[in-house]
Design a protein around this motif. Structure first.
Motif, PDB file in Angstrom:
ATOM      1  N   VAL A  13       0.807  -1.212   0.000  1.00 33.42           N
ATOM      2  CA  VAL A  13       0.000   0.000   0.000  1.00 33.42           C
ATOM      3  C   VAL A  13       0.849   1.276   0.000  1.00 33.42           C
ATOM      4  N   LEU A  14       1.907   1.296   0.802  1.00 32.49           N
ATOM      5  CA  LEU A  14       2.677   2.519   0.969  1.00 32.49           C
ATOM      6  C   LEU A  14       4.148   2.248   0.646  1.00 32.49           C
ATOM      7  N   SER A  15       4.498   2.272  -0.622  1.00 31.51           N
ATOM      8  CA  SER A  15       5.880   2.068  -1.030  1.00 31.51           C
ATOM      9  C   SER A  15       6.700   3.304  -0.688  1.00 31.51           C
ATOM     10  N   SER A  16       8.023   3.132  -0.624  1.00 30.24           N
ATOM     11  CA  SER A  16       8.911   4.245  -0.263  1.00 30.24           C
ATOM     12  C   SER A  16       8.815   5.389  -1.275  1.00 30.24           C
ATOM     13  N   GLY A  17       8.723   5.049  -2.560  1.00 32.34           N
ATOM     14  CA  GLY A  17       8.606   6.089  -3.582  1.00 32.34           C
ATOM     15  C   GLY A  17       7.342   6.901  -3.437  1.00 32.34           C
ATOM     16  N   PHE A  18       6.227   6.209  -3.177  1.00 33.04           N
ATOM     17  CA  PHE A  18       4.950   6.896  -2.988  1.00 33.04           C
ATOM     18  C   PHE A  18       5.002   7.805  -1.767  1.00 33.04           C
ATOM     19  N   LEU A  19       5.629   7.328  -0.681  1.00 36.30           N
ATOM     20  CA  LEU A  19       5.739   8.127   0.541  1.00 36.30           C
ATOM     21  C   LEU A  19       6.572   9.388   0.303  1.00 36.30           C
ATOM     22  N   CYS A  20       7.651   9.255  -0.457  1.00 29.20           N
ATOM     23  CA  CYS A  20       8.501  10.425  -0.731  1.00 29.20           C
ATOM     24  C   CYS A  20       7.759  11.486  -1.531  1.00 29.20           C
ATOM     25  N   VAL A  21       6.956  11.048  -2.493  1.00 30.90           N
ATOM     26  CA  VAL A  21       6.168  12.003  -3.277  1.00 30.90           C
ATOM     27  C   VAL A  21       5.196  12.750  -2.371  1.00 30.90           C
ATOM     28  N   ILE A  22       4.474  12.004  -1.530  1.00 27.28           N
ATOM     29  CA  ILE A  22       3.502  12.627  -0.620  1.00 27.28           C
ATOM     30  C   ILE A  22       4.216  13.524   0.393  1.00 27.28           C
ATOM     31  N   GLY A  23       5.310  13.019   0.961  1.00 22.26           N
ATOM     32  CA  GLY A  23       6.001  13.738   2.030  1.00 22.26           C
ATOM     33  C   GLY A  23       6.468  15.124   1.638  1.00 22.26           C
ATOM     34  N   TYR A  24       6.908  15.288   0.389  1.00 22.34           N
ATOM     35  CA  TYR A  24       7.429  16.592  -0.029  1.00 22.34           C
ATOM     36  C   TYR A  24       6.461  17.374  -0.919  1.00 22.34           C
ATOM     37  N   LEU A  25       5.610  16.666  -1.646  1.00 27.05           N
ATOM     38  CA  LEU A  25       4.700  17.355  -2.561  1.00 27.05           C
ATOM     39  C   LEU A  25       3.655  18.175  -1.809  1.00 27.05           C
ATOM     40  N   VAL A  26       3.129  17.638  -0.717  1.00 23.86           N
ATOM     41  CA  VAL A  26       2.110  18.362   0.055  1.00 23.86           C
ATOM     42  C   VAL A  26       2.666  19.689   0.558  1.00 23.86           C
ATOM     43  N   ALA A  27       3.872  19.651   1.136  1.00 27.23           N
ATOM     44  CA  ALA A  27       4.491  20.884   1.637  1.00 27.23           C
ATOM     45  C   ALA A  27       4.771  21.853   0.504  1.00 27.23           C
ATOM     46  N   LEU A  28       5.224  21.336  -0.639  1.00 26.54           N
ATOM     47  CA  LEU A  28       5.524  22.181  -1.786  1.00 26.54           C
ATOM     48  C   LEU A  28       4.269  22.872  -2.306  1.00 26.54           C
ATOM     49  N   VAL A  29       3.156  22.152  -2.355  1.00 27.99           N
ATOM     50  CA  VAL A  29       1.894  22.730  -2.819  1.00 27.99           C
ATOM     51  C   VAL A  29       1.446  23.861  -1.895  1.00 27.99           C
ATOM     52  N   VAL A  30       1.550  23.651  -0.574  1.00 30.32           N
ATOM     53  CA  VAL A  30       1.150  24.688   0.386  1.00 30.32           C
ATOM     54  C   VAL A  30       1.990  25.948   0.200  1.00 30.32           C
ATOM     55  N   VAL A  31       3.306  25.771   0.029  1.00 32.70           N
ATOM     56  CA  VAL A  31       4.194  26.926  -0.150  1.00 32.70           C
ATOM     57  C   VAL A  31       3.899  27.634  -1.469  1.00 32.70           C
ATOM     58  N   CYS A  32       3.684  26.884  -2.540  1.00 32.65           N
ATOM     59  CA  CYS A  32       3.395  27.496  -3.845  1.00 32.65           C
ATOM     60  C   CYS A  32       2.084  28.291  -3.807  1.00 32.65           C
ATOM     61  N   VAL A  33       1.066  27.731  -3.172  1.00 32.50           N
ATOM     62  CA  VAL A  33      -0.213  28.436  -3.038  1.00 32.50           C
ATOM     63  C   VAL A  33      -0.029  29.712  -2.214  1.00 32.50           C
TER      64      VAL A  33
END
Length: 493
Positions: A340-360
């Motif tokens: 369910v939660l592969s390392s690659g998927f976790l890395c995308v979620i872990g940094y993408l969410v923060a990046l989206v908040v900062v960009c907005v």
């Protein structure tokens, strides 16, 4: 002088005077009060006369804008045939004034009046806040641009009602400080005839019963400043210790061979995010005097800090989710994570969410980055671009922890009778408490530190020692690591 000078000549002289203001302040020693006062008074007097020369007669009303390198202002003139009931607010970038110019004009035989409202952005270099004569135990800080309001070419200058000035704070507001509205009286700042009508962290409204040169000065206790120095030293030591343990934790995660059932991806990225965030913040504060004048660099640093701290919180939430999965699927921890939660998927979620908040945040309020400390500004509630996601993550973590305790307690009842109930209870309590600390409980104190030095120190220590907590919980007290290092196992893990 004013009556014999054309408006064009007055404008040219005003530009010259404005250009020399900064150079004069740089040539005079900060300790030479008499020269600073003399040059300041001369500059104000000359500027007032030159602006007066720009006032021309009008039958109705007329505007005049002044925009120079170090000075800006508005001149408003009304005549006997003015149809306005009230004049509009006169404003500059950092200040504005409300004045009853119509009432003043009615009290003049000519039925005319004019007001000149000026904002001097660098005048504090001459008319320093230290010229406000109060207790020597207080530190004085200029919190606004120096402004002046005069009634040029107006016979009867008596005010019909108090004048209100709205002054934007040009520096970070200290809740422990005391704000006063002051006016310049030849050789010093005094408060006679002026009072604070309204204030918040962004601006202050002053009400005065006369016109002159005004400013806002904040007074803070010198003892508090010494206390702040001790806090800075404590913060430096704590952050350095935390950085050392973050590095040790990362080395342990990288060099030790872990069993297939252990997923350290969230813990590793928590360490990376917070290590970089604390290191960047520490370096920024050490070299703040060099960084602050470079506004773009300061804004970029505050954006990076926003991203790194937020990503740390996102990884904290991911670690809580992984813990919940472990408890929910005790018999198939590793396979469940891989499915369910592969390392690659976790890395995308872990940094993408923060990046989206900062960009907005950048898209909505680009000027929100780059405060006095190269962090997020308090204006327009922009700090909630960080506090908002933090509150959501802390709330979700709390819900997950409650669910984990309930699920774990239910699972313990089904375990083999040979397993010690006391030992399992210790594991449950310790794991929950450890994750609560590591995954952000220390940040909750940040909401309650205002006015409390004890809570502020406690928050500083807990927040800076997240690396220490991670190293102790997942490395020192981890039986796998202790076996690899030939150390005795911990009885409660």
């Amino acid at each position: 002088m004013a009556g014999l000078m054309s408006t064009e000549v007055a404008e040219n002289f005003l530009k010259i005077v404005d250009a020399t203001q900064v150079k004069v302040s740089e040539l005079v020693s900060a300790e030479d009060k008499s020269k600073l006062v003399s040059y300041g008074n001369t500059y104000l007097k000359v500027s007032e006369r030159l602006v007066s020369a720009l006032v021309t007669p009008t039958q109705t009303h007329n505007w005049l804008n002044i925009s120079l390198s170090n000075t800006e202002g508005k001149v408003f003139m009304v005549g006997p045939q003015v149809t306005l009931e009230n004049i509009p607010r006169l404003d500059t970038t950092n200040s504005s004034v409300d004045i009853d110019l119509i009432g003043i004009a009615k009290n003049n035989n000519e039925r005319s009046a004019a007001v000149a409202f000026m904002s001097y952005n660098t005048m504090e270099n001459l008319l320093k806040p230290d010229f406000f004569n109060t207790s020597n135990d207080m530190i004085k800080t200029m919190m606004s641009a120096v402004i002046s309001a005069t009634l040029p070419k107006t016979t009867n200058t008596k005010l019909t009602k108090p004048v209100n000035f709205t002054l934007k704070h040009i520096r970070e507001f200290d809740p422990s400080g005391s704000l006063v509205c002051v006016y310049w009286n030849i050789s010093e700042w005094i408060v006679d005839g002026c009072s604070v009508l309204k204030t918040n962290s962004s601006y202050t409204v002053c009400s005065c019963d006369h016109l002159s040169t005004f400013a806002i000065i904040m007074q803070t206790s010198r003892r508090e400043s010494e206390s702040d120095s001790l806090m800075e030293l404590l913060n430096l030591v704590c952050v350095i210790v935390g950085l050392v343990f973050f590095s040790l934790a990362l080395l342990t995660f990288a060099l030790c061979q872990w069993s297939p059932g252990v997923n350290n991806v969230a813990r590793i990225n928590i360490c990376i995010s917070l290590l970089l965030a604390h290191l960047l913040f520490l370096l920024t504060q050490r070299f703040l005097s060099l960084i602050k004048p470079l506004q773009v660099l300061c804004a970029v640093i505050s954006g990076l800090l926003h991203f790194l701290f937020l990503s740390g919180f996102v990884w904290m939430f991911i670690e809580a989710v992984l813990l919940f999965i472990c408890v929910k699927n005790l018999s198939q921890i590793s396979s469940k994570k891989r499915e369910v939660l592969s390392s690659g998927f976790l890395c995308v979620i872990g940094y993408l969410v923060a990046l989206v908040v900062v960009c907005v945040s950048v898209g909505l309020v680009p000027e929100g980055y780059g405060s006095e400390d190269c962090w997020l500004k308090q204006d327009k509630g922009f700090i909630w671009s960080f506090l908002g996601p933090v509150c959501v993550i802390l709330a979700l973590n709390t819900i997950l922890f409650i669910k984990i305790v309930i699920t774990l307690n239910s699972t313990l009842k089904k375990l083999n009778a040979e397993v010690s109930q006391m030992k399992q209870t210790k594991i449950m309590v310790f794991k929950t408490l450890a994750h609560c600390v590591v995954l952000g409980c220390s940040w909750i104190l940040g909401f309650f530190t205002n006015g409390s030095k004890v809570l502020e120190i406690l928050f500083l220590i807990l927040n800076s020692q997240q690396g220490t907590f991670i190293f102790l919980i997942y490395c020192v007290f981890n039986n796998e690591v202790r076996l690899l290092l030939n150390l005795p196992a911990c009885s409660f893990l």
